[in-house]
Enzyme design. Sequence first.
Site, PDB file in Angstrom:
ATOM      1  N   THR A 287      -2.363   7.204   1.857  1.00 44.03           N
ATOM      2  CA  THR A 287      -2.058   8.259   2.833  1.00 44.03           C
ATOM      3  C   THR A 287      -0.917   7.831   3.759  1.00 44.03           C
ATOM      4  OG1 THR A 287      -4.391   8.849   2.796  1.00 44.03           O
ATOM      5  CG2 THR A 287      -3.103   9.714   4.637  1.00 44.03           C
TER       6      THR A 287
ATOM      7  N   LYS B 278     -10.681   0.058  18.210  1.00 43.26           N
ATOM      8  CA  LYS B 278      -9.451   0.522  18.868  1.00 43.26           C
ATOM      9  C   LYS B 278      -9.503   0.205  20.369  1.00 43.26           C
ATOM     10  CE  LYS B 278      -8.849   4.282  15.543  1.00 43.26           C
ATOM     11  NZ  LYS B 278      -9.227   5.681  15.304  1.00 43.26           N
TER      12      LYS B 278
ATOM     13  N   GLY C 216       0.820  -1.214   0.000  1.00 44.69           N
ATOM     14  CA  GLY C 216       0.000   0.000   0.000  1.00 44.69           C
ATOM     15  C   GLY C 216       0.844   1.249   0.000  1.00 44.69           C
ATOM     16  N   CYS C 217       0.420   2.218  -0.826  1.00 46.09           N
ATOM     17  CA  CYS C 217       1.147   3.496  -0.852  1.00 46.09           C
ATOM     18  C   CYS C 217       0.131   4.632  -0.965  1.00 46.09           C
ATOM     19  CB  CYS C 217       2.136   3.516  -2.024  1.00 46.09           C
ATOM     20  SG  CYS C 217       3.344   4.856  -1.900  1.00 46.09           S
TER      21      CYS C 217
ATOM     22  N   GLU D 259     -15.673  10.501   6.084  1.00 53.44           N
ATOM     23  CA  GLU D 259     -15.793   9.849   4.787  1.00 53.44           C
ATOM     24  C   GLU D 259     -17.210  10.017   4.250  1.00 53.44           C
ATOM     25  OE1 GLU D 259     -14.158   5.987   4.677  1.00 53.44           O
ATOM     26  OE2 GLU D 259     -12.446   6.570   5.902  1.00 53.44           O
TER      27      GLU D 259
HETATM   28  N1  LIG Z   1      -5.170   7.596   7.053  1.00 54.35           N
HETATM   29  C1  LIG Z   1      -4.839   7.710   8.329  1.00 54.35           C
HETATM   30  O1  LIG Z   1      -4.648   8.818   8.843  1.00 54.35           O
HETATM   31  C2  LIG Z   1      -4.659   6.474   9.169  1.00 54.35           C
HETATM   32  C3  LIG Z   1      -4.344   6.611  10.543  1.00 54.35           C
HETATM   33  C4  LIG Z   1      -4.119   5.466  11.321  1.00 54.35           C
HETATM   34  C5  LIG Z   1      -4.249   4.204  10.729  1.00 54.35           C
HETATM   35  N2  LIG Z   1      -4.589   4.123   9.412  1.00 54.35           N
HETATM   36  C6  LIG Z   1      -4.697   2.780   8.823  1.00 54.35           C
HETATM   37  O2  LIG Z   1      -3.698   2.655   7.819  1.00 54.35           O
HETATM   38  C7  LIG Z   1      -4.156   1.802   6.780  1.00 54.35           C
HETATM   39  C8  LIG Z   1      -4.029   2.524   5.438  1.00 54.35           C
HETATM   40  O3  LIG Z   1      -4.843   3.684   5.434  1.00 54.35           O
HETATM   41  P1  LIG Z   1      -4.682   4.793   4.296  1.00 54.35           P
HETATM   42  O4  LIG Z   1      -5.484   5.964   4.759  1.00 54.35           O
HETATM   43  O5  LIG Z   1      -3.252   4.994   3.955  1.00 54.35           O
HETATM   44  O6  LIG Z   1      -5.440   4.088   3.058  1.00 54.35           O
HETATM   45  P2  LIG Z   1      -5.404   4.543   1.525  1.00 54.35           P
HETATM   46  O7  LIG Z   1      -4.980   5.953   1.401  1.00 54.35           O
HETATM   47  O8  LIG Z   1      -6.728   4.138   0.963  1.00 54.35           O
HETATM   48  O9  LIG Z   1      -4.263   3.624   0.877  1.00 54.35           O
HETATM   49  C9  LIG Z   1      -4.415   2.251   0.659  1.00 54.35           C
HETATM   50  C10 LIG Z   1      -3.292   1.765  -0.244  1.00 54.35           C
HETATM   51  O10 LIG Z   1      -3.398   0.354  -0.370  1.00 54.35           O
HETATM   52  C11 LIG Z   1      -3.424  -0.015  -1.739  1.00 54.35           C
HETATM   53  N3  LIG Z   1      -4.334  -1.145  -1.893  1.00 54.35           N
HETATM   54  C12 LIG Z   1      -5.638  -1.215  -1.546  1.00 54.35           C
HETATM   55  N4  LIG Z   1      -6.140  -2.431  -1.832  1.00 54.35           N
HETATM   56  C13 LIG Z   1      -5.132  -3.149  -2.363  1.00 54.35           C
HETATM   57  C14 LIG Z   1      -5.008  -4.462  -2.866  1.00 54.35           C
HETATM   58  N5  LIG Z   1      -6.055  -5.305  -2.879  1.00 54.35           N
HETATM   59  N6  LIG Z   1      -3.815  -4.864  -3.326  1.00 54.35           N
HETATM   60  C15 LIG Z   1      -2.759  -4.030  -3.333  1.00 54.35           C
HETATM   61  N7  LIG Z   1      -2.794  -2.764  -2.874  1.00 54.35           N
HETATM   62  C16 LIG Z   1      -3.978  -2.328  -2.392  1.00 54.35           C
HETATM   63  C17 LIG Z   1      -3.915   1.195  -2.492  1.00 54.35           C
HETATM   64  O11 LIG Z   1      -3.398   1.131  -3.829  1.00 54.35           O
HETATM   65  P3  LIG Z   1      -3.715   2.282  -4.921  1.00 54.35           P
HETATM   66  O12 LIG Z   1      -3.048   3.514  -4.387  1.00 54.35           O
HETATM   67  O13 LIG Z   1      -3.107   1.790  -6.171  1.00 54.35           O
HETATM   68  O14 LIG Z   1      -5.209   2.404  -4.949  1.00 54.35           O
HETATM   69  C18 LIG Z   1      -3.323   2.333  -1.661  1.00 54.35           C
HETATM   70  O15 LIG Z   1      -2.033   2.631  -2.095  1.00 54.35           O
HETATM   71  C19 LIG Z   1      -5.590   1.398   7.164  1.00 54.35           C
HETATM   72  O16 LIG Z   1      -5.536   0.188   7.862  1.00 54.35           O
HETATM   73  C20 LIG Z   1      -6.013   2.508   8.112  1.00 54.35           C
HETATM   74  O17 LIG Z   1      -6.997   2.097   9.037  1.00 54.35           O
HETATM   75  C21 LIG Z   1      -4.799   5.212   8.620  1.00 54.35           C
END
Ligand SMILES: NC(=O)c1ccc[n+]([C@@H]2O[C@H](COP(=O)([O-])OP(=O)(O)OC[C@H]3O[C@@H](n4cnc5c(N)ncnc54)[C@H](OP(=O)(O)O)[C@@H]3O)[C@@H](O)[C@H]2O)c1
EC number: 1.1.1.3
Length: 429
Positions: free
Chosen positions: A12, A204, A9-10, A189
């Site tokens: 946020t 959590k 994943g890449c 969201e």
């Molecule tokens: N955002 C926050 O502030 C935050 C804070 C604490 C914890 N978290 C946790 O961190 C995790 C990631 O959150 P995020 O906000 O970074 O999510 P995000 O922005 O939606 O990023 C998800 C990434 O995963 C990739 N991905 C999704 N499904 C996939 C699959 N089936 N195969 C391969 N790659 C896949 C996506 O690829 P593409 O880019 O190509 O679509 C994207 O790069 C989650 O578990 C979330 O609960 C987030």
Amino acid sequence: MIVEVGLLGCGTVGSGVVELMNRRQGKIADMTGLRPAIKKILVRQVDKPRPVELAPGLVTNQPAEVLEDPSIRIVIETIGGIEPARTYILQAIASGKHVVTANKDLIAVHGAEILDAAERHGVDVFYEAAVGGAIPLIRPLTEQMTANEISDLLGIINGTTNYILTQMTETGADFADALAEAQRLGYAEADPSSDVDGLDAARKLAILASIAFHARVTLDDVQVAGIRSISAQDVRFAEELGCVVKLLATGSDRAGVLSLHVRPALVSKQHPLAHVSGPFNALFVRGDAAGDLMFFGRGAGSLPTASSVVGDVIEVLRVIRLGVSGRVSRMYLPGKRVSPLHAAPARHYLRLTAADKPGVFAAIASIFGVHNVSMETVLQKRAKGNTADIVIVTHATEPGPLANVVEGLRALPQVEAVHNVMPVVEAPE
Ligand SMILES: NC(=O)c1ccc[n+]([C@@H]2O[C@H](COP(=O)([O-])OP(=O)(O)OC[C@H]3O[C@@H](n4cnc5c(N)ncnc54)[C@H](OP(=O)(O)O)[C@@H]3O)[C@@H](O)[C@H]2O)c1
């Protein structure tokens, strides 16, 4: 020595991890003697523009290029959700790779399965970023605080609901308007249910309670109520009572009986949690030796969350360096059980709408009398037509008698509705 890292994943969080790993590579090498290098990044769409610069060939959409590469020793999971994240993590563990994840949904539901697998394969799984973003919570509870019997956890651990409730308090807005504003600003969201219905905070809390109380707590053990029913009137009445409304995640351990809730509460303005506003998170912890502690900071965001993820990567490097990988085991104590009715007695706020005519208040008071719950404060405001909004704050009461009072009030023909029942959280002494 270089330690190869695979990133799943890449988005946020993942892009923040790339940026911070690049920024800190030299410092990490100085501190640990090991230099982490991201060898492959798995995404869905390889050609999607990313907020960080990535070397050509670094990005793939083939999971095997990360999971089946024997040179990759650490896998960082920032995909989110249950599948395929769970399968990828279990596969990485089975191949002897250490795992760092930010995935609260997965740890809350499948944490035991993942940690058991890690123990069997002698690798580490760290998940500091899964709760509270940048705030160090998991490691302080797992390590530094274990000399304590922790009796209480009180947390504001969902930034979206805290932003909405802060807006309602500061502007007098109703829930729907504050939610729309949060969505416009990207704090909520398009489908906000997981946040506003309390599920995100419950996941959590299940993670935190498992560690703090040394018990196998799952999501099903948490009683959950969200904030959709909170109105501008509740926020105004709370203000009159010297409180603010917050969505609180609470856990208590009374002689091995755990009570776990996520629900809106009135928090006294004298309590430090009352001042945790907007997207910030905080966890208040009571230990028998440490006394009261509060952890505060940014609960989400790219770099704040990456701060915890990269901190975990550094910990993995330290244990690799020391040759003690896979020795962090969980400590579950026998005999702990969950019972929501064992919550400590607390003052409660009740808001109801009733007919505005003589004798009604006597009928309401008699319900309290029958169930032996005493009233401490009563506020009454004319509502619409011939009805009045009545707020009653009880003296400290147990959950059982309180539930009987609410049932009795709902059965009274003069009571149109019992809108909200919330505990009142006092300032610590
Ligand atoms: N955002 C926050 O502030 C935050 C804070 C604490 C914890 N978290 C946790 O961190 C995790 C990631 O959150 P995020 O906000 O970074 O999510 P995000 O922005 O939606 O990023 C998800 C990434 O995963 C990739 N991905 C999704 N499904 C996939 C699959 N089936 N195969 C391969 N790659 C896949 C996506 O690829 P593409 O880019 O190509 O679509 C994207 O790069 C989650 O578990 C979330 O609960 C987030």
